[in-house]
Design an enzyme around this catalytic site. Structure first.
Site, PDB file in Angstrom:
ATOM      1  N   GLU A 160      -7.129 -10.305  12.238  1.00 55.80           N
ATOM      2  CA  GLU A 160      -8.052 -10.717  11.189  1.00 55.80           C
ATOM      3  C   GLU A 160      -8.524 -12.134  11.499  1.00 55.80           C
ATOM      4  OE1 GLU A 160      -5.394  -9.616   7.656  1.00 55.80           O
ATOM      5  OE2 GLU A 160      -7.307  -8.645   7.192  1.00 55.80           O
ATOM      6  N   ASN A 192       1.903 -11.317  -2.331  1.00 57.01           N
ATOM      7  CA  ASN A 192       2.353 -12.688  -2.015  1.00 57.01           C
ATOM      8  C   ASN A 192       1.224 -13.705  -1.946  1.00 57.01           C
ATOM      9  OD1 ASN A 192       1.573 -11.422   0.372  1.00 57.01           O
ATOM     10  ND2 ASN A 192       2.904 -12.688   1.624  1.00 57.01           N
ATOM     11  N   CYS A 251       4.654 -13.887   5.110  1.00 59.64           N
ATOM     12  CA  CYS A 251       4.925 -13.124   6.330  1.00 59.64           C
ATOM     13  C   CYS A 251       5.096 -14.042   7.535  1.00 59.64           C
ATOM     14  CB  CYS A 251       3.814 -12.118   6.577  1.00 59.64           C
ATOM     15  SG  CYS A 251       2.192 -12.857   6.456  1.00 59.64           S
ATOM     16  N   GLU A 272      -1.506  -5.674   8.846  1.00 60.85           N
ATOM     17  CA  GLU A 272      -0.827  -6.973   8.874  1.00 60.85           C
ATOM     18  C   GLU A 272       0.502  -6.770   8.159  1.00 60.85           C
ATOM     19  OE1 GLU A 272      -1.814  -9.419  10.528  1.00 60.85           O
ATOM     20  OE2 GLU A 272      -4.005  -9.355  10.629  1.00 60.85           O
TER      21      GLU A 272
HETATM   22  P1  NDP Z   1       4.143  -3.029   0.097  1.00 58.66           P
HETATM   23  O1  NDP Z   1       3.975  -2.527   1.459  1.00 58.66           O
HETATM   24  O2  NDP Z   1       5.083  -2.330  -0.805  1.00 58.66           O
HETATM   25  O3  NDP Z   1       2.747  -3.036  -0.695  1.00 58.66           O
HETATM   26  C1  NDP Z   1       1.582  -3.591  -0.175  1.00 58.66           C
HETATM   27  C2  NDP Z   1       0.394  -2.920  -0.820  1.00 58.66           C
HETATM   28  O4  NDP Z   1       0.377  -1.554  -0.437  1.00 58.66           O
HETATM   29  C3  NDP Z   1       0.420  -2.922  -2.340  1.00 58.66           C
HETATM   30  O5  NDP Z   1      -0.900  -3.038  -2.832  1.00 58.66           O
HETATM   31  C4  NDP Z   1       0.982  -1.555  -2.660  1.00 58.66           C
HETATM   32  O6  NDP Z   1       0.638  -1.089  -3.936  1.00 58.66           O
HETATM   33  C5  NDP Z   1       0.332  -0.725  -1.588  1.00 58.66           C
HETATM   34  N1  NDP Z   1       1.014   0.535  -1.297  1.00 58.66           N
HETATM   35  C6  NDP Z   1       2.317   0.864  -1.513  1.00 58.66           C
HETATM   36  N2  NDP Z   1       2.545   2.136  -1.128  1.00 58.66           N
HETATM   37  C7  NDP Z   1       1.360   2.618  -0.648  1.00 58.66           C
HETATM   38  C8  NDP Z   1       0.962   3.879  -0.094  1.00 58.66           C
HETATM   39  N3  NDP Z   1       1.808   4.884   0.052  1.00 58.66           N
HETATM   40  N4  NDP Z   1      -0.311   4.017   0.307  1.00 58.66           N
HETATM   41  C9  NDP Z   1      -1.203   3.004   0.195  1.00 58.66           C
HETATM   42  N5  NDP Z   1      -0.883   1.812  -0.348  1.00 58.66           N
HETATM   43  C10 NDP Z   1       0.397   1.601  -0.740  1.00 58.66           C
HETATM   44  O7  NDP Z   1       4.467  -4.550   0.298  1.00 58.66           O
HETATM   45  P2  NDP Z   1       4.611  -5.689  -0.809  1.00 58.66           P
HETATM   46  O8  NDP Z   1       3.421  -5.750  -1.673  1.00 58.66           O
HETATM   47  O9  NDP Z   1       5.927  -5.471  -1.445  1.00 58.66           O
HETATM   48  O10 NDP Z   1       4.541  -7.036   0.091  1.00 58.66           O
HETATM   49  C11 NDP Z   1       5.622  -7.556   0.708  1.00 58.66           C
HETATM   50  C12 NDP Z   1       5.670  -7.126   2.165  1.00 58.66           C
HETATM   51  O11 NDP Z   1       4.392  -7.293   2.786  1.00 58.66           O
HETATM   52  C13 NDP Z   1       6.625  -7.941   2.963  1.00 58.66           C
HETATM   53  O12 NDP Z   1       7.506  -7.112   3.625  1.00 58.66           O
HETATM   54  C14 NDP Z   1       5.767  -8.728   3.963  1.00 58.66           C
HETATM   55  O13 NDP Z   1       6.345  -8.796   5.200  1.00 58.66           O
HETATM   56  C15 NDP Z   1       4.516  -7.958   4.047  1.00 58.66           C
HETATM   57  N6  NDP Z   1       3.364  -8.871   4.205  1.00 58.66           N
HETATM   58  C16 NDP Z   1       2.779  -9.024   5.425  1.00 58.66           C
HETATM   59  C17 NDP Z   1       1.731  -9.900   5.603  1.00 58.66           C
HETATM   60  C18 NDP Z   1       1.033 -10.057   6.899  1.00 58.66           C
HETATM   61  O14 NDP Z   1      -0.038 -10.630   6.943  1.00 58.66           O
HETATM   62  N7  NDP Z   1       1.551  -9.579   8.001  1.00 58.66           N
HETATM   63  C19 NDP Z   1       1.237 -10.717   4.502  1.00 58.66           C
HETATM   64  C20 NDP Z   1       1.900 -10.448   3.282  1.00 58.66           C
HETATM   65  C21 NDP Z   1       2.922  -9.559   3.153  1.00 58.66           C
HETATM   66  P3  NDP Z   1       1.631  -1.330  -5.201  1.00 58.66           P
HETATM   67  O15 NDP Z   1       1.500  -2.742  -5.574  1.00 58.66           O
HETATM   68  O16 NDP Z   1       1.119  -0.427  -6.242  1.00 58.66           O
HETATM   69  O17 NDP Z   1       3.014  -0.968  -4.726  1.00 58.66           O
END
Ligand code: NDP
Length: 451
Positions: A431, A130, A262, A228
């Site tokens: 952070e 995002n 988020c 996060e």
């Molecule tokens: P995901 O949790 O699916 O993915 C986040 C990252 O983690 C990606 O790089 C993903 O890789 C990686 N990932 C996925 N599975 C694994 C695993 N088993 N082990 C290690 N890494 C993994 O979230 P999204 O990218 O879909 O983001 C959207 C979500 O993130 C929303 O629900 C939002 O709430 C949250 N978010 C929270 C924020 C905060 O600051 N609190 C900020 C931004 C988003 P890949 O791309 O290959 O799947």
């Protein structure tokens, strides 16, 4: 393995990105380990200077980074420029840290006692799609400043600005291996950060579901983590507020980045006696949000990031009580108009689940106690806003809402010099802010006798 990126505003295929294997990830981590030892041994002022040069390289590349984010993520160009400038600012801010990791001198009998903030070693950063470059910088800038090496895994859908930042780091003179961007799958590269013992800390931003997996995995090696995660934040509007201002600004607290934020205030709680006045102004404001071509300077909201994500957001409208919607282009692109839903009670899934799209759910409340109760009736606790003209109420409610980042009579976005993070299932640790480099160190205590 590889992945072909799609421009979310046009659906046109773009670059194909090669994905790293577990073996290639291990090789990168081994290089990082070597680079970190030399980096940590540099004089603090030299590390600071290197980070300032990295910041200058980002500064010279702001327009390019912004254009990459428009193509890859569909962010409006004005927003993408803000993000690229933010990365430079974060690097500049933390380039002031190496000489300021001072430790403590603690009075003890029989000698002196001092503490050192030792770098952890290699830090793995896993980012979501995002806000690809800003979220990456919140990890890599303070981690590098504290003397660590960084391996960064960007989200599969949006790796371009992270890859570019890796190139800029090298071009600015950061040592080979110190900051490496490793595109690949979360289950392969990201997971290896958890299982490889040479990674000392993992910073993860993403969904709460994956965050829980990371936490479980980290337990095996007692690996340090910062999480996060998601949010379902409340925007609470009292009847003594500047209701017109609250209504006019509310769309920008939830529909920015198409709601893929988020911190989105995706639950609006309005005191019942102010509901009609609020909704009248809110409808005008929502219908005024400029949704369209992200390359236009005037655009305020672009498309959703991908077809899969559009489909997931669309499902929330099944059975939802839609009050009104803004506009969105037709034709190619993952478009979804800003949408306002009236909650069918506090258990309505539009009111409880993180949609991560431009859908906001409105709910009435009677008094302050009920507003706080509803605001806290969620597993999340990331951000939120409170609108009232009574100072005491602003303070009381801000203290009572279980959330890490609140603003009164405003919707403050993230400031790099103040701490950011979540209560409850929105995360673990903080952070940004002045203490962020400390979170990338281990505190060591040393006693030296005087005799
Ligand atoms: P995901 O949790 O699916 O993915 C986040 C990252 O983690 C990606 O790089 C993903 O890789 C990686 N990932 C996925 N599975 C694994 C695993 N088993 N082990 C290690 N890494 C993994 O979230 P999204 O990218 O879909 O983001 C959207 C979500 O993130 C929303 O629900 C939002 O709430 C949250 N978010 C929270 C924020 C905060 O600051 N609190 C900020 C931004 C988003 P890949 O791309 O290959 O799947």
């Amino acid at each position: 393995m590889s992945y072909t990126l799609i421009n979310p505003a046009t659906e046109a295929p773009m670059e194909t990105i090669e994905h790293l294997s577990v073996e290639a990830t291990d090789e990168a981590i081994a290089r990082a380990k070597v680079a970190q030892k030399k980096w940590a041994a540099l004089a603090p002022a030299d590390r600071a200077m290197a980070l300032r040069r990295f910041a200058a390289a980002v500064d010279a590349d702001v327009e390019n980074l912004a254009q990459l984010e428009v193509r890859n993520s569909g962010h409006p160009i004005s927003q993408a420029r803000w993000e690229a400038n933010h990365v430079r600012n974060v690097l500049e801010y933390y380039s002031g840290s190496p000489e300021r990791l001072m430790g403590k001198q603690i009075p003890v009998p029989g000698g002196i006692d001092v503490t050192f903030n030792e770098p952890i070693g290699v830090v793995g950063i896993i980012t979501p799609w995002n806000f690809p470059m800003t979220i990456a910088s919140w990890g890599f800038a303070p981690a590098l400043a504290a003397g660590n090496a960084v391996v960064l895994k960007p989200a599969e859908w949006t790796p371009l600005t992270s890859i570019r930042l890796g190139e800029l780091a090298l071009a600015s003179g950061l040592p080979e291996g110190l900051f490496q961007v490793l595109p690949g799958k979360g289950s392969v590269v990201g997971n290896r950060f958890i299982t490889n013992p040479n990674v000392g800390k993992v910073v993860f931003t993403g969904s709460t579901a994956v965050g829980k997996q990371i936490m479980r995995g980290a337990a095996d090696q007692i690996k340090r983590i910062t999480l996060e995660l998601g949010g379902k934040s409340a925007n609470i509007v009292f009847n003594d507020a500047d209701v017109a201002k609250a209504a006019a600004t509310a769309p920008y607290s939830v529909f920015e980045n198409s709601g893929q934020d988020c911190c989105a205030r995706s639950r609006i709680l309005v005191q019942r006696s102010a509901m009609d006045a609020f909704m009248e102004g809110f409808e005008t404001a929502v219908k005024g949000v400029k949704v369209g071509d992200p390359l236009l300077e005037s655009t305020e909201m672009g498309p959703l990031v991908s077809k899969a994500h559009l489909e997931s957001v669309e499902k929330y409208l099944d059975g939802a009580n839609v009050l009104f919607r803004g506009s969105a282009p037709s034709g190619p692109g993952y478009w979804f108009a800003p949408t306002v839903v009236l909650a069918n009670g506090v258990n309505d899934r539009c009111f409880t689940e993180e949609i991560f799209g431009p859908i906001v759910t409105v709910h009435a409340f009677e008094d302050e106690a009920e507003a706080i109760e509803i605001a806290n009736a969620t597993e999340f606790g990331l951000s939120g806003s409170i609108w009232t003209r009574e100072i005491g109420r602003g303070i009381r409610v801000a203290r009572a809402v279980e959330s890490g980042n609140l603003s009164v009579n405003s919707h403050s976005s993230v400031r790099f010099w103040t701490p950011f993070g979540g209560f409850k299932q929105s995360g673990l640790g903080r952070e940004l802010g002045p203490d962020a480099p400390l979170h990338f160190t281990e505190e060591k205590n040393v006693f030296i006798p005087a005799d």
